[in-house]
Scaffold this motif. Structure first.
Motif, mmCIF file in Angstrom:
data_model
loop_
_atom_site.group_PDB
_atom_site.id
_atom_site.type_symbol
_atom_site.label_atom_id
_atom_site.label_comp_id
_atom_site.label_asym_id
_atom_site.label_seq_id
_atom_site.Cartn_x
_atom_site.Cartn_y
_atom_site.Cartn_z
ATOM 1 N N GLY A 109 25.066 25.655 15.549
ATOM 2 C CA GLY A 109 24.293 24.928 16.457
ATOM 3 C C GLY A 109 25.357 24.389 17.710
ATOM 4 N N LEU A 110 25.985 23.148 17.193
ATOM 5 C CA LEU A 110 26.917 22.210 17.823
ATOM 6 C C LEU A 110 28.030 23.010 18.514
ATOM 7 C CD1 LEU A 110 26.675 18.955 15.819
ATOM 8 C CD2 LEU A 110 25.388 19.373 18.036
ATOM 9 N N ALA A 111 28.839 23.681 17.461
ATOM 10 C CA ALA A 111 29.971 24.232 18.098
ATOM 11 C C ALA A 111 29.626 25.328 18.846
ATOM 12 C CB ALA A 111 30.811 24.738 16.781
ATOM 13 N N ALA A 112 28.431 26.303 18.539
ATOM 14 C CA ALA A 112 28.073 27.580 19.396
ATOM 15 C C ALA A 112 27.647 27.063 20.652
ATOM 16 C CB ALA A 112 27.048 28.093 18.587
ATOM 17 N N ALA A 113 27.232 25.767 20.870
ATOM 18 C CA ALA A 113 26.572 25.334 22.140
ATOM 19 C C ALA A 113 27.702 25.091 23.129
ATOM 20 C CB ALA A 113 25.668 24.456 21.933
ATOM 21 N N LEU A 114 28.960 24.858 22.633
ATOM 22 C CA LEU A 114 30.061 24.492 23.569
ATOM 23 C C LEU A 114 30.418 25.599 24.359
ATOM 24 C CD1 LEU A 114 32.539 23.177 20.947
ATOM 25 C CD2 LEU A 114 30.888 21.649 22.476
ATOM 26 N N ASP A 115 30.563 25.367 25.889
ATOM 27 C CA ASP A 115 31.043 26.166 26.799
ATOM 28 C C ASP A 115 32.380 25.874 27.279
ATOM 29 O OD1 ASP A 115 31.337 27.492 29.396
ATOM 30 O OD2 ASP A 115 29.366 27.044 30.045
ATOM 31 N N THR A 116 33.084 26.363 26.581
ATOM 32 C CA THR A 116 34.611 26.093 27.016
ATOM 33 C C THR A 116 35.147 26.391 28.336
ATOM 34 O OG1 THR A 116 35.337 28.277 26.010
ATOM 35 C CG2 THR A 116 35.499 26.527 24.697
ATOM 36 N N GLU A 117 34.367 27.214 29.194
ATOM 37 C CA GLU A 117 34.794 27.622 30.472
ATOM 38 C C GLU A 117 34.443 26.424 31.463
ATOM 39 O OE1 GLU A 117 33.595 31.284 32.251
ATOM 40 O OE2 GLU A 117 33.959 32.306 30.435
ATOM 41 N N GLN A 118 33.029 25.894 31.411
ATOM 42 C CA GLN A 118 32.863 24.734 32.077
ATOM 43 C C GLN A 118 33.106 23.374 31.537
ATOM 44 O OE1 GLN A 118 28.630 24.642 33.119
ATOM 45 N NE2 GLN A 118 28.670 26.711 34.172
ATOM 46 N N GLY A 119 33.179 23.259 30.163
ATOM 47 C CA GLY A 119 33.566 22.076 29.277
ATOM 48 C C GLY A 119 35.026 21.842 29.296
ATOM 49 N N GLY A 120 35.877 22.872 29.525
ATOM 50 C CA GLY A 120 37.293 22.810 29.334
ATOM 51 C C GLY A 120 37.839 22.000 28.170
ATOM 52 N N GLU A 121 38.634 20.984 28.615
ATOM 53 C CA GLU A 121 39.504 20.519 27.583
ATOM 54 C C GLU A 121 38.394 19.690 26.596
ATOM 55 O OE1 GLU A 121 43.043 17.125 26.736
ATOM 56 O OE2 GLU A 121 42.829 18.458 28.710
ATOM 57 N N ILE A 122 37.468 19.050 27.091
ATOM 58 C CA ILE A 122 36.586 18.195 26.203
ATOM 59 C C ILE A 122 35.795 19.239 25.169
ATOM 60 C CG2 ILE A 122 34.511 16.904 26.494
ATOM 61 C CD1 ILE A 122 35.411 15.722 29.043
ATOM 62 N N ALA A 123 35.270 20.454 25.769
ATOM 63 C CA ALA A 123 34.728 21.200 24.770
ATOM 64 C C ALA A 123 35.766 21.890 23.781
ATOM 65 C CB ALA A 123 34.014 22.572 25.698
ATOM 66 N N ALA A 124 36.841 22.076 24.269
ATOM 67 C CA ALA A 124 37.971 22.268 23.289
ATOM 68 C C ALA A 124 38.122 21.276 22.174
ATOM 69 C CB ALA A 124 39.268 22.971 23.774
ATOM 70 N N GLN A 125 38.152 20.179 22.401
ATOM 71 C CA GLN A 125 38.499 18.919 21.737
ATOM 72 C C GLN A 125 37.414 18.738 20.733
ATOM 73 O OE1 GLN A 125 39.504 15.613 24.136
ATOM 74 N NE2 GLN A 125 41.552 16.353 24.231
ATOM 75 N N LEU A 126 35.943 19.082 21.145
ATOM 76 C CA LEU A 126 34.947 18.830 20.501
ATOM 77 C C LEU A 126 34.773 20.169 19.545
ATOM 78 C CD1 LEU A 126 32.105 17.820 22.914
ATOM 79 C CD2 LEU A 126 32.894 16.593 21.106
ATOM 80 N N GLY A 127 35.349 21.290 19.851
ATOM 81 C CA GLY A 127 35.194 22.215 19.028
ATOM 82 C C GLY A 127 36.190 22.000 17.872
ATOM 83 N N SER A 128 37.373 21.654 18.086
ATOM 84 C CA SER A 128 38.214 21.144 16.991
ATOM 85 C C SER A 128 37.791 19.980 16.162
ATOM 86 C CB SER A 128 39.782 20.630 17.605
ATOM 87 O OG SER A 128 40.158 21.514 18.496
ATOM 88 N N LEU A 129 37.126 19.071 16.759
ATOM 89 C CA LEU A 129 36.406 17.844 15.994
ATOM 90 C C LEU A 129 35.287 18.573 14.939
ATOM 91 C CD1 LEU A 129 36.455 15.074 15.294
ATOM 92 C CD2 LEU A 129 34.811 14.748 17.171
#
Length: 139
Positions: free
Chosen positions: A75-95
């Protein structure tokens, strides 16, 4: 016997009503609200796991942690958009990955402290997410 059938019918009706209510909430929710619902579901599953862990019910604890893991990973990790979210999305993915590892470890070792850590991290992110929504709604 008819009272038993009536109670069973009521139970099925209440269950169907609850399901429709949840589905209606999901269908009418904004993308932001859907993420809040995912956080709420993960946090509820962690609280349920803690209760089962304290009661010594390892089977139900495992089911609750599996539900939390499913929400975090699918849910949460799959919803991340690394293209638009950039570094914040990557950091959330790691978290989210770290939270998943905490949950797996809590399940494996029956560790309440790791459940608490996972809950705190998700709660902190959820609070920030809710604040973003509140500010956006106000204009």
């Amino acid at each position: 016997m008819s009272a038993m059938r009536g109670a069973a019918a009521y139970g099925r009706g209440a269950s169907a009503y609850a399901k429709v209510g949840v589905e209606s909430g999901v269908m009418s929710a904004s993308p932001h609200q859907l993420i809040v619902m995912l956080f709420d579901g993960a946090l509820a599953a962690i609280r349920t796991a803690r209760i089962h862990l304290q009661d010594g019910n390892t089977s139900e604890k495992g089911k609750a942690i599996s539900k939390a893991l499913d929400i975090v990973n699918n849910g949460l990790a799959a919803a991340l958009d690394t293209e638009q979210g950039g570094e914040i999305a990557a950091q959330l993915g790691s978290l989210y990955d770290y939270v998943a590892r905490l949950l797996l470890s809590a399940n494996l070792h029956n560790d309440t402290e790791r459940l608490n850590q996972a809950e705190k991290l998700l709660n902190d992110i959820a609070s920030a997410w809710r604040d973003i929504g509140d500010h956006g709604a106000r204009g």
